[in-house]
Write a protein that holds these residues in place. Sequence first.
Motif, mmCIF file in Angstrom:
data_model
loop_
_atom_site.group_PDB
_atom_site.id
_atom_site.type_symbol
_atom_site.label_atom_id
_atom_site.label_comp_id
_atom_site.label_asym_id
_atom_site.label_seq_id
_atom_site.Cartn_x
_atom_site.Cartn_y
_atom_site.Cartn_z
ATOM 1 N N SER A 182 40.816 36.636 58.053
ATOM 2 C CA SER A 182 40.382 37.914 58.631
ATOM 3 C C SER A 182 41.469 38.983 58.656
ATOM 4 O O SER A 182 41.188 40.130 58.990
ATOM 5 N N ASN A 183 42.703 38.625 58.303
ATOM 6 C CA ASN A 183 43.744 39.655 58.220
ATOM 7 C C ASN A 183 43.883 40.205 56.806
ATOM 8 O O ASN A 183 44.797 40.963 56.520
ATOM 9 N N CYS A 184 42.956 39.881 55.932
ATOM 10 C CA CYS A 184 42.949 40.440 54.584
ATOM 11 C C CYS A 184 42.113 41.711 54.577
ATOM 12 O O CYS A 184 41.054 41.761 55.207
ATOM 13 N N GLN A 185 42.566 42.725 53.853
ATOM 14 C CA GLN A 185 41.829 43.995 53.896
ATOM 15 C C GLN A 185 40.476 43.903 53.186
ATOM 16 O O GLN A 185 39.625 44.762 53.367
ATOM 17 N N TYR A 186 40.243 42.872 52.411
ATOM 18 C CA TYR A 186 38.943 42.680 51.764
ATOM 19 C C TYR A 186 37.969 41.922 52.654
ATOM 20 O O TYR A 186 36.801 41.789 52.334
ATOM 21 N N TRP A 187 38.470 41.415 53.762
ATOM 22 C CA TRP A 187 37.623 40.606 54.648
ATOM 23 C C TRP A 187 36.702 41.498 55.470
ATOM 24 O O TRP A 187 37.080 42.583 55.889
ATOM 25 N N GLU A 188 35.499 40.999 55.709
ATOM 26 C CA GLU A 188 34.510 41.749 56.469
ATOM 27 C C GLU A 188 33.833 40.822 57.466
ATOM 28 O O GLU A 188 33.743 39.615 57.236
ATOM 29 N N GLN A 189 33.334 41.418 58.554
ATOM 30 C CA GLN A 189 32.621 40.638 59.584
ATOM 31 C C GLN A 189 31.640 39.663 58.947
ATOM 32 O O GLN A 189 30.927 40.026 58.013
ATOM 33 N N GLY A 190 31.589 38.457 59.480
ATOM 34 C CA GLY A 190 30.705 37.438 58.942
ATOM 35 C C GLY A 190 31.386 36.589 57.892
ATOM 36 O O GLY A 190 30.744 35.853 57.163
ATOM 37 N N ASN A 191 32.727 36.715 57.834
ATOM 38 C CA ASN A 191 33.526 35.952 56.873
ATOM 39 C C ASN A 191 33.139 36.254 55.432
ATOM 40 O O ASN A 191 33.054 35.364 54.588
ATOM 41 N N ARG A 192 32.917 37.534 55.145
ATOM 42 C CA ARG A 192 32.565 37.953 53.794
ATOM 43 C C ARG A 192 33.778 38.533 53.098
ATOM 44 O O ARG A 192 34.571 39.253 53.709
ATOM 45 N N CYS A 193 33.895 38.253 51.804
ATOM 46 C CA CYS A 193 34.930 38.864 50.982
ATOM 47 C C CYS A 193 34.319 40.028 50.220
ATOM 48 O O CYS A 193 33.310 39.865 49.548
ATOM 49 N N THR A 194 34.911 41.220 50.306
ATOM 50 C CA THR A 194 34.360 42.396 49.635
ATOM 51 C C THR A 194 35.082 42.725 48.336
ATOM 52 O O THR A 194 34.774 43.729 47.701
ATOM 53 N N ALA A 195 36.032 41.914 47.930
ATOM 54 C CA ALA A 195 36.715 42.156 46.657
ATOM 55 C C ALA A 195 35.723 41.950 45.505
ATOM 56 O O ALA A 195 34.816 41.129 45.596
ATOM 57 N N SER A 196 35.896 42.718 44.418
ATOM 58 C CA SER A 196 34.969 42.584 43.288
ATOM 59 C C SER A 196 35.165 41.254 42.573
ATOM 60 O O SER A 196 34.253 40.716 41.958
ATOM 61 N N SER A 197 36.374 40.738 42.657
ATOM 62 C CA SER A 197 36.628 39.403 42.145
ATOM 63 C C SER A 197 37.840 38.874 42.881
ATOM 64 O O SER A 197 38.613 39.631 43.462
ATOM 65 N N ILE A 198 37.980 37.585 42.889
ATOM 66 C CA ILE A 198 39.132 36.986 43.556
ATOM 67 C C ILE A 198 39.780 35.992 42.625
ATOM 68 O O ILE A 198 39.157 35.497 41.687
ATOM 69 N N ASN A 199 41.010 35.700 42.910
ATOM 70 C CA ASN A 199 41.743 34.710 42.141
ATOM 71 C C ASN A 199 42.373 33.738 43.122
ATOM 72 O O ASN A 199 43.199 34.123 43.942
ATOM 73 N N VAL A 200 41.930 32.515 43.062
ATOM 74 C CA VAL A 200 42.425 31.501 43.985
ATOM 75 C C VAL A 200 43.326 30.538 43.234
ATOM 76 O O VAL A 200 42.971 30.057 42.160
#
Length: 49
Positions: free
Chosen positions: A10-28
């Motif tokens: 939740s301290n990521c700027q792409y994080w949104e309420q409900g544990n959603r990721c708003t980044a267009s893509s992610i790299n793990v």
Amino acid sequence: MAKDVMCEVSNCQYWEQGNRCTASSINVVGHRSPSDSRETDCSTFVARA
Ligand code: SF4
């Protein structure tokens, strides 16, 4: 938005309420042997200002 990515960092700027990721893509990346469940292996992570 990355589809159906659930994330607890939740301290990521792409994080949104409900544990959603708003980044267009992610790299793990792994494995870093996290010592805490809040450490992230997502290299798309950007700390909130
Ligand atoms: S970019 Fe990574 S760390 Fe940030 S909310 Fe998305 S999945 Fe989580």
